[in-house]
Design a protein around this motif. Structure first.
Motif, PDB file in Angstrom:
ATOM      1  N   PRO A  62      -7.904 -18.356   5.830  1.00 42.16           N
ATOM      2  CA  PRO A  62      -8.408 -18.739   4.504  1.00 42.16           C
ATOM      3  C   PRO A  62      -9.855 -19.229   4.555  1.00 42.16           C
ATOM      4  O   PRO A  62     -10.636 -18.969   3.641  1.00 42.16           O
ATOM      5  CB  PRO A  62      -7.468 -19.874   4.068  1.00 42.16           C
ATOM      6  CG  PRO A  62      -6.592 -20.192   5.225  1.00 42.16           C
ATOM      7  CD  PRO A  62      -6.680 -19.078   6.202  1.00 42.16           C
ATOM      8  N   ARG A  65     -10.590 -33.538   5.532  1.00 44.32           N
ATOM      9  CA  ARG A  65     -11.011 -34.296   6.719  1.00 44.32           C
ATOM     10  C   ARG A  65     -12.268 -33.754   7.419  1.00 44.32           C
ATOM     11  O   ARG A  65     -13.172 -34.533   7.690  1.00 44.32           O
ATOM     12  CB  ARG A  65      -9.823 -34.384   7.694  1.00 44.32           C
ATOM     13  CG  ARG A  65     -10.080 -35.257   8.885  1.00 44.32           C
ATOM     14  CD  ARG A  65      -8.808 -35.500   9.683  1.00 44.32           C
ATOM     15  NE  ARG A  65      -8.239 -34.279  10.230  1.00 44.32           N
ATOM     16  CZ  ARG A  65      -7.180 -34.253  11.035  1.00 44.32           C
ATOM     17  NH1 ARG A  65      -6.584 -35.379  11.389  1.00 44.32           N
ATOM     18  NH2 ARG A  65      -6.700 -33.115  11.492  1.00 44.32           N
ATOM     19  N   PRO A  66     -12.336 -32.445   7.713  1.00 44.25           N
ATOM     20  CA  PRO A  66     -13.526 -32.009   8.463  1.00 44.25           C
ATOM     21  C   PRO A  66     -14.823 -32.093   7.664  1.00 44.25           C
ATOM     22  O   PRO A  66     -15.905 -31.952   8.238  1.00 44.25           O
ATOM     23  CB  PRO A  66     -13.203 -30.554   8.835  1.00 44.25           C
ATOM     24  CG  PRO A  66     -12.130 -30.134   7.905  1.00 44.25           C
ATOM     25  CD  PRO A  66     -11.366 -31.365   7.529  1.00 44.25           C
ATOM     26  N   SER A 113      -2.384 -31.524  -2.738  1.00 39.45           N
ATOM     27  CA  SER A 113      -1.979 -30.282  -2.094  1.00 39.45           C
ATOM     28  C   SER A 113      -1.466 -29.265  -3.101  1.00 39.45           C
ATOM     29  O   SER A 113      -1.143 -29.603  -4.233  1.00 39.45           O
ATOM     30  CB  SER A 113      -0.879 -30.570  -1.068  1.00 39.45           C
ATOM     31  OG  SER A 113      -1.337 -31.464  -0.092  1.00 39.45           O
ATOM     32  N   GLY A 114      -1.376 -28.022  -2.641  1.00 37.92           N
ATOM     33  CA  GLY A 114      -0.843 -26.942  -3.475  1.00 37.92           C
ATOM     34  C   GLY A 114      -1.104 -25.627  -2.779  1.00 37.92           C
ATOM     35  O   GLY A 114      -1.713 -25.595  -1.711  1.00 37.92           O
ATOM     36  N   GLN A 125      -8.553 -33.282  -1.990  1.00 38.08           N
ATOM     37  CA  GLN A 125      -7.714 -32.303  -1.262  1.00 38.08           C
ATOM     38  C   GLN A 125      -6.916 -32.998  -0.168  1.00 38.08           C
ATOM     39  O   GLN A 125      -5.732 -32.748   0.005  1.00 38.08           O
ATOM     40  CB  GLN A 125      -8.600 -31.187  -0.680  1.00 38.08           C
ATOM     41  CG  GLN A 125      -7.799 -30.179   0.140  1.00 38.08           C
ATOM     42  CD  GLN A 125      -8.612 -28.993   0.628  1.00 38.08           C
ATOM     43  OE1 GLN A 125      -9.694 -28.705   0.117  1.00 38.08           O
ATOM     44  NE2 GLN A 125      -8.099 -28.286   1.614  1.00 38.08           N
ATOM     45  N   HIS A 126      -7.584 -33.852   0.603  1.00 41.11           N
ATOM     46  CA  HIS A 126      -6.862 -34.719   1.543  1.00 41.11           C
ATOM     47  C   HIS A 126      -6.804 -36.116   0.950  1.00 41.11           C
ATOM     48  O   HIS A 126      -7.780 -36.610   0.397  1.00 41.11           O
ATOM     49  CB  HIS A 126      -7.540 -34.730   2.910  1.00 41.11           C
ATOM     50  CG  HIS A 126      -7.231 -33.493   3.724  1.00 41.11           C
ATOM     51  ND1 HIS A 126      -7.821 -33.210   4.923  1.00 41.11           N
ATOM     52  CD2 HIS A 126      -6.381 -32.456   3.475  1.00 41.11           C
ATOM     53  CE1 HIS A 126      -7.344 -32.068   5.392  1.00 41.11           C
ATOM     54  NE2 HIS A 126      -6.473 -31.581   4.532  1.00 41.11           N
ATOM     55  N   HIS A 129      -1.262 -33.389  12.873  1.00 41.84           N
ATOM     56  CA  HIS A 129      -1.631 -33.140  11.469  1.00 41.84           C
ATOM     57  C   HIS A 129      -0.353 -33.121  10.616  1.00 41.84           C
ATOM     58  O   HIS A 129       0.686 -32.637  11.081  1.00 41.84           O
ATOM     59  CB  HIS A 129      -2.343 -31.781  11.408  1.00 41.84           C
ATOM     60  CG  HIS A 129      -2.916 -31.419  10.080  1.00 41.84           C
ATOM     61  ND1 HIS A 129      -2.152 -30.984   9.029  1.00 41.84           N
ATOM     62  CD2 HIS A 129      -4.192 -31.414   9.639  1.00 41.84           C
ATOM     63  CE1 HIS A 129      -2.940 -30.739   7.990  1.00 41.84           C
ATOM     64  NE2 HIS A 129      -4.188 -30.985   8.332  1.00 41.84           N
ATOM     65  N   PRO A 130      -0.422 -33.608   9.373  1.00 35.25           N
ATOM     66  CA  PRO A 130       0.802 -33.650   8.548  1.00 35.25           C
ATOM     67  C   PRO A 130       1.460 -32.287   8.362  1.00 35.25           C
ATOM     68  O   PRO A 130       2.694 -32.187   8.343  1.00 35.25           O
ATOM     69  CB  PRO A 130       0.323 -34.213   7.203  1.00 35.25           C
ATOM     70  CG  PRO A 130      -1.115 -34.540   7.325  1.00 35.25           C
ATOM     71  CD  PRO A 130      -1.569 -34.249   8.717  1.00 35.25           C
ATOM     72  N   ARG A 131       0.657 -31.245   8.232  1.00 35.49           N
ATOM     73  CA  ARG A 131       1.226 -29.899   8.084  1.00 35.49           C
ATOM     74  C   ARG A 131       2.070 -29.550   9.312  1.00 35.49           C
ATOM     75  O   ARG A 131       3.176 -29.006   9.195  1.00 35.49           O
ATOM     76  CB  ARG A 131       0.094 -28.874   7.935  1.00 35.49           C
ATOM     77  CG  ARG A 131       0.571 -27.424   7.984  1.00 35.49           C
ATOM     78  CD  ARG A 131      -0.604 -26.468   8.182  1.00 35.49           C
ATOM     79  NE  ARG A 131      -1.352 -26.195   6.972  1.00 35.49           N
ATOM     80  CZ  ARG A 131      -1.015 -25.267   6.068  1.00 35.49           C
ATOM     81  NH1 ARG A 131       0.048 -24.521   6.240  1.00 35.49           N
ATOM     82  NH2 ARG A 131      -1.758 -25.071   5.005  1.00 35.49           N
TER      83      ARG A 131
HETATM   84  C1  UD1 Z   1      -7.429 -27.986   5.429  1.00 31.01           C
HETATM   85  C2  UD1 Z   1      -8.465 -26.853   5.485  1.00 31.01           C
HETATM   86  C3  UD1 Z   1      -8.741 -26.479   6.928  1.00 31.01           C
HETATM   87  C4  UD1 Z   1      -9.086 -27.688   7.762  1.00 31.01           C
HETATM   88  C5  UD1 Z   1      -8.005 -28.723   7.615  1.00 31.01           C
HETATM   89  C6  UD1 Z   1      -8.303 -29.964   8.403  1.00 31.01           C
HETATM   90  C7  UD1 Z   1      -8.413 -25.221   3.634  1.00 31.01           C
HETATM   91  C8  UD1 Z   1      -8.068 -23.837   3.300  1.00 31.01           C
HETATM   92  N1  UD1 Z   1      -7.971 -25.651   4.837  1.00 31.01           N
HETATM   93  O1  UD1 Z   1      -6.210 -27.483   5.960  1.00 31.01           O
HETATM   94  O2  UD1 Z   1      -9.822 -25.563   6.963  1.00 31.01           O
HETATM   95  O3  UD1 Z   1      -9.240 -27.305   9.103  1.00 31.01           O
HETATM   96  O4  UD1 Z   1      -7.890 -29.061   6.217  1.00 31.01           O
HETATM   97  O5  UD1 Z   1      -7.297 -30.905   8.276  1.00 31.01           O
HETATM   98  O6  UD1 Z   1      -9.052 -25.897   2.869  1.00 31.01           O
HETATM   99  N2  UD1 Z   1      -1.161 -32.943   3.754  1.00 31.01           N
HETATM  100  C9  UD1 Z   1      -0.743 -34.254   3.772  1.00 31.01           C
HETATM  101  N3  UD1 Z   1      -1.660 -35.228   3.530  1.00 31.01           N
HETATM  102  C10 UD1 Z   1      -2.961 -34.963   3.254  1.00 31.01           C
HETATM  103  C11 UD1 Z   1      -3.366 -33.613   3.196  1.00 31.01           C
HETATM  104  C12 UD1 Z   1      -2.455 -32.617   3.446  1.00 31.01           C
HETATM  105  O7  UD1 Z   1       0.408 -34.532   4.034  1.00 31.01           O
HETATM  106  O8  UD1 Z   1      -3.747 -35.898   3.058  1.00 31.01           O
HETATM  107  C13 UD1 Z   1      -0.182 -31.882   4.049  1.00 31.01           C
HETATM  108  C14 UD1 Z   1       0.510 -31.348   2.820  1.00 31.01           C
HETATM  109  O9  UD1 Z   1       1.805 -31.017   3.173  1.00 31.01           O
HETATM  110  C15 UD1 Z   1      -0.265 -30.082   2.508  1.00 31.01           C
HETATM  111  C16 UD1 Z   1      -0.627 -29.603   3.899  1.00 31.01           C
HETATM  112  O10 UD1 Z   1      -0.868 -30.785   4.663  1.00 31.01           O
HETATM  113  O11 UD1 Z   1       0.474 -29.166   1.780  1.00 31.01           O
HETATM  114  C17 UD1 Z   1      -1.837 -28.728   3.929  1.00 31.01           C
HETATM  115  O12 UD1 Z   1      -2.956 -29.378   3.330  1.00 31.01           O
HETATM  116  P1  UD1 Z   1      -4.190 -28.497   2.792  1.00 31.01           P
HETATM  117  O13 UD1 Z   1      -5.256 -29.383   2.272  1.00 31.01           O
HETATM  118  O14 UD1 Z   1      -3.693 -27.423   1.891  1.00 31.01           O
HETATM  119  O15 UD1 Z   1      -4.694 -27.733   4.075  1.00 31.01           O
HETATM  120  P2  UD1 Z   1      -4.839 -28.203   5.599  1.00 31.01           P
HETATM  121  O16 UD1 Z   1      -3.800 -27.513   6.406  1.00 31.01           O
HETATM  122  O17 UD1 Z   1      -4.963 -29.679   5.716  1.00 31.01           O
END
Ligand code: UD1
Length: 386
Positions: A141, A21-22, A77-78, A50-51, A255-257
């Motif tokens: 990270p 997203r960012p 994701s992973g 990634q997103h 945020h989903p996380r």
């Molecule tokens: C990532 C970036 C972070 C940024 C953030 C903005 C890294 C290390 N982190 O963190 O710097 O500030 O994006 O959002 O790259 N998920 C969904 N749907 C999505 C994407 C993610 O449900 O479309 C959930 C999943 O459970 C996933 C978790 O969010 O495991 C984390 O996603 P991830 O891309 O690993 O990192 P962010 O926390 O989103």
């Protein structure tokens, strides 16, 4: 996508990468400015995937007019290792099929580092936009991603002056560093008038009743692993936010996380109060609408610290450090960490005195992407090796 027709003299080819997203609001003005260059560089866009949720993804492409990616690597994701490795594995054949003159990456997400690393090892020059930011916290990270990406970049564009000293200290040649300003603020300025009004956001959420009086509201975003992954820290932060919400209603796009961690920690009931409005992740224009009229912003995001400084909205950062020190030195940002007392004190200051007024930092003027495009043009014309 603007691909020059054969026979037209071109400047070279730039493969742009987005993943999360960012990245999207940073890439939009860069691709537009590169597309305005004459001669025109051949441009292509790779999305690592990634997103992938619509709310984290498609909404941004549509709202910001970003061209559809030529390729989506569909990584998803992973763990950090798996996500980074998977991006690398899937990105390599893209470079092999058609090696560009340069790969352009933005920000500090895993996709940024992964694609920069693949390119550098293949001898393809790397351009990094938003280079040089340092939190000096290697537990983040993103800090690892920033340091490593900058080390293997050929052309480094910095948003604020602190970036130059950080890069020079790490042995980056001065000739590679260009202070151009902040492309996120280019996007913000271009879209401010299109921001979705709060009334519309409340209507869409079926909560037109949410803001009774005219005292205003605060906005909260929270997604850093250091804040949301530990249930005790998450609970403390949310309880602090609840105290704030009794003084000023709080809108919380989630945020989903963070949603997953709140559900996993059984904290949903704690948040079930009338002064707190929980929303799904917002699109860019919705988020801009929420931020621009907020009395206070509470966040652990990096970009929001910059956007609130540009908007003149007081920001309380729920982290112990920032890689964007200019938002504290010149802008509206206050670092409050995870400590309830510090957070509440910063909030009281905003309620009573309006918080830090701040000023807009140098080159956050809406022209950063034009400076970047011009610098890239000169660099390509000079043989793309600094
Ligand atoms: C990532 C970036 C972070 C940024 C953030 C903005 C890294 C290390 N982190 O963190 O710097 O500030 O994006 O959002 O790259 N998920 C969904 N749907 C999505 C994407 C993610 O449900 O479309 C959930 C999943 O459970 C996933 C978790 O969010 O495991 C984390 O996603 P991830 O891309 O690993 O990192 P962010 O926390 O989103």
């Amino acid at each position: 996508m603007q691909i020059p027709t054969s026979g037209v003299q071109t400047l070279g080819s730039i493969l742009c990468v987005v993943g999360a997203r960012p990245n999207f609001m940073k890439m939009a003005p860069i691709m537009a400015a590169l597309g305005d260059l004459r001669p025109l560089p051949a441009l292509s866009l790779v999305h690592t995937g990634q997103h992938y949720d619509a709310a984290m993804n498609h909404q941004y492409f549509e709202a910001l007019g970003i061209p559809q990616p030529d390729i989506n690597l569909g990584v998803g994701s992973g763990s950090h290792a798996i996500q980074t490795a998977e991006v690398m594995r899937r990105f390599e054949p893209v470079l092999d099929a058609k090696p560009p003159s340069a790969v352009l990456v933005v920000g500090d997400v895993n996709s940024t580092l992964a694609c920069a690393l693949v390119a550098a090892k293949k001898g393809v020059p790397v351009i990094h936009v938003e280079a040089g930011l340092r939190s000096f916290d290697r537990a983040m990270p993103e800090e690892i991603n920033r340091i490593l990406t900058d080390q293997i970049s050929d052309l480094l564009f910095i948003t604020e002056v602190s970036g130059r000293a950080n890069l020079l200290r790490e042995g980056i040649a001065e000739s590679r560093i260009h202070f151009v300003g902040n492309v996120m603020i280019d996007t913000l300025r271009r879209n401010l008038e299109r921001a979705v009004p709060l009334s519309q956001i409340l209507k869409d959420a079926g909560r037109e009743d949410f803001l009774g009086g005219d005292a205003g509201y605060a906005v909260l975003t929270l997604h850093r692993p250091s804040n949301v992954d530990d249930p005790a820290i998450l609970r403390t932060l949310l309880e602090t936010v609840l105290k704030i919400s009794r003084r000023l209603p709080v809108i919380f796009p989630m945020h989903p996380r963070t949603r997953t961690m709140i559900e996993r920690s059984g904290l949903e009931e704690v948040l079930d109060v009338p002064e707190l409005l929980l929303l799904p992740p917002m699109g860019y224009l919705e988020m801009l609408g929420l931020m621009k009229d907020a009395r206070a912003m509470l966040t652990d995001s990096g970009g929001i610290q910059e956007e609130t400084t540009a908007l003149g909205v007081p920001c309380i950062t729920l982290r112990n450090n920032t890689e964007r020190p200019i938002t504290v030195e010149q802008g509206t940002n206050t670092i409050a960490g995870q400590d309830p007392e510090r957070i509440l004190a910063a909030f009281e200051d905003i309620l009573h005195s309006g918080g830090k007024a701040g000023r807009v930092p140098e080159f956050w003027d809406g022209q950063a992407s034009t400076r970047i495009a011009e610098a890239i043009r000169g660099w390509l014309e000079n043989g793309s090796r600094s």
